[in-house]
Design a protein around this motif. Structure first.
Motif: not given
Length: 181
Positions: A95-106
């Motif tokens: 989520l933080h480094d592989g997804a484009v754009p990065p995703v914060i789960h929350g």
């Protein structure tokens, strides 16, 4: 399903705290995010006022059910706990480094970690997630008390560090089997 695959259907209750925006966030994100440590969205339905998400079925339920309702389940041994922690870490790394754009789960917490029949963990419930570049600042605090990053509480700014803090609380849960709430 006709393919023989077992699915799970999550129906959004009309009185749910999770509203239309959170439902759309989950559909949008899980429609584009694919990783072995994230739940797989099969489809969704928004007909006749119903909101339903259809996932691949996770037969062993949530991590929380194994940690806190063990009278119905066998306690988790240390090897399984370590593998669950690694699976969640891999999901967050994606989520933080592989997804484009990065995703914060929350909302990383034990009830949002689902386990398959081999006890492989997948991160679930993306309703409170945010694409990092779009909206780091929350108008009101969201998440689960006990898992919330103190910096997020004081500033209202969501960052990757917020998820890392919640992951640390999850590690505490895995080690101590104590609910942080």
């Amino acid at each position: 399903m006709s393919s023989g695959e077992t699915i799970a259907v999550k129906v959004l209750a009309t009185n749910s705290k999770q509203g239309e925006k959170e439902f759309q966030t989950e559909v949008t994100l899980l429609g584009r995010l694919h990783h072995r440590n994230l739940v797989n969205l099969v489809g969704y339905c928004t007909e006749k006022g119903q909101h339903m998400l259809i996932y691949v079925y996770m037969s062993k339920g949530s991590l929380a059910s194994h940690l806190y309702h063990s009278q119905h389940k066998e306690p988790l041994n240390w090897d399984v706990r370590v593998h669950i922690a690694l699976d969640v870490a891999r999901g967050l790394e994606y989520l933080h480094d592989g997804a484009v754009p990065p995703v914060i789960h929350g909302d990383i917490k034990s009830s949002n970690i689902l386990l398959d029949d081999l006890m492989k963990a997948r991160v679930a419930d993306f309703g409170l997630s945010r694409v990092e570049m779009v909206n780091k600042h929350a108008a009101n605090l969201r998440g689960t008390i006990g898992y919330l990053d103190p910096e997020y509480i004081s500033t209202g700014t969501f960052t990757k560090k917020s998820d890392v803090y919640s992951f640390g609380v999850l590690l505490f849960e895995l080690i101590a089997a104590r609910n942080p709430q």
